[in-house]
Design a protein around this motif. Structure first.
Motif, short mmCIF file in Angstrom:
data_model
loop_
_atom_site.label_atom_id
_atom_site.label_comp_id
_atom_site.label_asym_id
_atom_site.label_seq_id
_atom_site.Cartn_x
_atom_site.Cartn_y
_atom_site.Cartn_z
N UNK A 250 0.84 -1.20 0.00
CA UNK A 250 0.00 0.00 0.00
C UNK A 250 0.87 1.24 0.00
N UNK A 251 2.00 1.16 0.68
CA UNK A 251 3.00 2.22 0.63
C UNK A 251 4.13 1.77 -0.28
N UNK A 252 4.71 2.70 -1.00
CA UNK A 252 5.75 2.34 -1.96
C UNK A 252 6.96 1.74 -1.27
N UNK A 253 7.38 0.57 -1.74
CA UNK A 253 8.58 -0.08 -1.21
C UNK A 253 9.83 0.54 -1.81
N UNK A 254 10.93 0.44 -1.08
CA UNK A 254 12.20 0.87 -1.64
C UNK A 254 12.53 0.00 -2.86
N UNK A 255 13.26 0.58 -3.79
CA UNK A 255 13.58 -0.14 -5.04
C UNK A 255 14.29 -1.45 -4.76
N UNK A 256 15.12 -1.49 -3.71
CA UNK A 256 15.87 -2.69 -3.40
C UNK A 256 15.01 -3.79 -2.78
N UNK A 257 13.77 -3.47 -2.37
CA UNK A 257 12.87 -4.44 -1.76
C UNK A 257 11.73 -4.86 -2.69
N UNK A 258 11.71 -4.33 -3.88
CA UNK A 258 10.56 -4.56 -4.75
C UNK A 258 10.60 -5.90 -5.47
N UNK A 259 11.76 -6.54 -5.54
CA UNK A 259 11.82 -7.81 -6.25
C UNK A 259 12.97 -8.69 -5.77
N UNK A 260 12.80 -9.97 -6.01
CA UNK A 260 13.86 -10.97 -5.85
C UNK A 260 13.82 -11.85 -7.09
N UNK A 261 14.98 -12.29 -7.56
CA UNK A 261 15.01 -13.10 -8.78
C UNK A 261 16.21 -14.05 -8.74
N UNK A 262 16.06 -15.16 -9.47
CA UNK A 262 17.12 -16.17 -9.47
C UNK A 262 17.02 -17.03 -10.72
N UNK A 263 18.05 -17.84 -10.94
CA UNK A 263 18.00 -18.92 -11.94
C UNK A 263 17.69 -20.20 -11.16
N UNK A 264 16.53 -20.80 -11.42
CA UNK A 264 16.16 -22.03 -10.74
C UNK A 264 16.83 -23.25 -11.33
N UNK A 265 17.03 -23.22 -12.65
CA UNK A 265 17.57 -24.40 -13.35
C UNK A 265 18.32 -23.92 -14.59
N UNK A 266 19.40 -24.63 -14.94
CA UNK A 266 20.18 -24.27 -16.12
C UNK A 266 20.78 -25.51 -16.74
N UNK A 267 20.78 -25.55 -18.07
CA UNK A 267 21.36 -26.70 -18.78
C UNK A 267 21.65 -26.35 -20.22
N UNK A 268 22.43 -27.21 -20.88
CA UNK A 268 22.74 -27.03 -22.29
C UNK A 268 21.59 -27.55 -23.15
N UNK A 269 21.35 -26.86 -24.23
CA UNK A 269 20.29 -27.27 -25.15
C UNK A 269 20.82 -28.31 -26.11
N UNK A 270 19.92 -29.15 -26.59
CA UNK A 270 20.30 -30.13 -27.61
C UNK A 270 20.94 -31.39 -27.03
#
Length: 270
Positions: A250-270
């Motif tokens: 309801x109140x604006x969050x600081x930019x550093x608190x607005x998101x979290x992100x990650x790579x859950x899985x990674x692999x080579x294609x083919x």
């Protein structure tokens, strides 16, 4: 005591110019960055002269016209340039797909992690043909060090390769303040999962979103357990599953608190 030496003799016009500056009281015009230390020694640079302290002695030497690089430093410089250019293109495109700002303070961390995906063949004393061929080094990387993925989530998807052309992600039920641990004052979150291919070995860094899943979670609304299935293409490069949590308040969050992100899985294609 101040000892002066140069790798090349000072003579001719160079001496005359220096003497002229002294006569005119313009010695300060030659100073780029030199400081007088407490022990009376100088440090820094005067013109093209660098001052080097060695105990109670001070040496001055000319800045070389060029720096001789070893094979190792040449390879390191080449790798840094390759990683920097490709990583920036990739990072900006991925963040745009996630819908989060490209904050500069985590760019260096992401670049360092991408550097770990670079491998090369060793030939004699040199390293040949560096390629981005170790995507597994990205798994678990948290984009935002000030709101880390590990600190605000408590769920662990299961990844199943159904066949050579299909992948399944099994998600548990996700509840507010159980599987999602929100920042203070946030009231809801949107979880975005992206399945994508990307090839950093091509200068244009082609990125393709295979599938996208978005879930809204709040105190009054959880996300049910489900299976997310998508096709696996045969394009060159990597297959990645990235996740992003965007928090609302309801109140604006600081930019550093607005998101979290990650790579859950990674692999080579083919």
């Amino acid at each position: 005591m101040l000892y002066l030496y140069r790798t090349e003799p000072v003579e001719g016009q160079e001496v005359e110019d220096f003497q002229k500056e002294l006569r005119n009281g313009n010695l300060n015009s030659l100073i780029v960055m030199a400081n007088l230390k407490k022990n009376g020694n100088l440090s820094g640079a005067i013109g093209n002269i660098v001052l080097v302290n060695d105990g109670d002695r001070v040496f001055a030497r000319a800045i070389p016209d060029s720096v001789k690089q070893s094979q190792r430093t040449k390879e390191s410089s080449k790798a840094f340039g390759l990683v920097s250019s490709r990583e920036k293109i990739f990072r900006l495109r991925l963040l745009r797909e996630m819908g989060v700002p490209a904050l500069q303070y985590f760019a260096a961390r992401h670049r360092a992690r991408i550097r770990k995906t670079l491998t090369a063949e060793r030939s004699g004393t040199s390293t040949d043909n560096p390629t981005f061929s170790n995507p597994q080094a990205l798994a678990g990387f948290s984009f935002n060090p000030k709101t880390e993925w590990q600190s605000c989530t408590n769920f662990f998807p299961e990844f199943v390769m159904q066949s050579v052309s299909e992948m399944k992600v099994i998600l548990p039920e996700i509840k507010w303040k159980e599987q999602i641990m929100p920042p203070k004052n946030s009231t809801s979150a949107r979880l975005t999962l992206l399945a994508l291919t990307v090839d950093l070995n091509i200068s244009s860094v082609p990125l393709n979103i295979i599938s996208r899943l978005e879930l809204d979670i709040s105190a009054g609304s959880s996300a049910p357990g489900q299976e997310w299935t998508f096709p696996v293409t045969f394009a060159e490069g990597w297959i990645l599953i990235a996740a992003c949590l965007k928090f609302k308040s309801e109140n604006e969050l600081e930019a550093t608190q607005q998101f979290a992100a990650t790579y859950l899985w990674a692999g080579l294609n083919g």
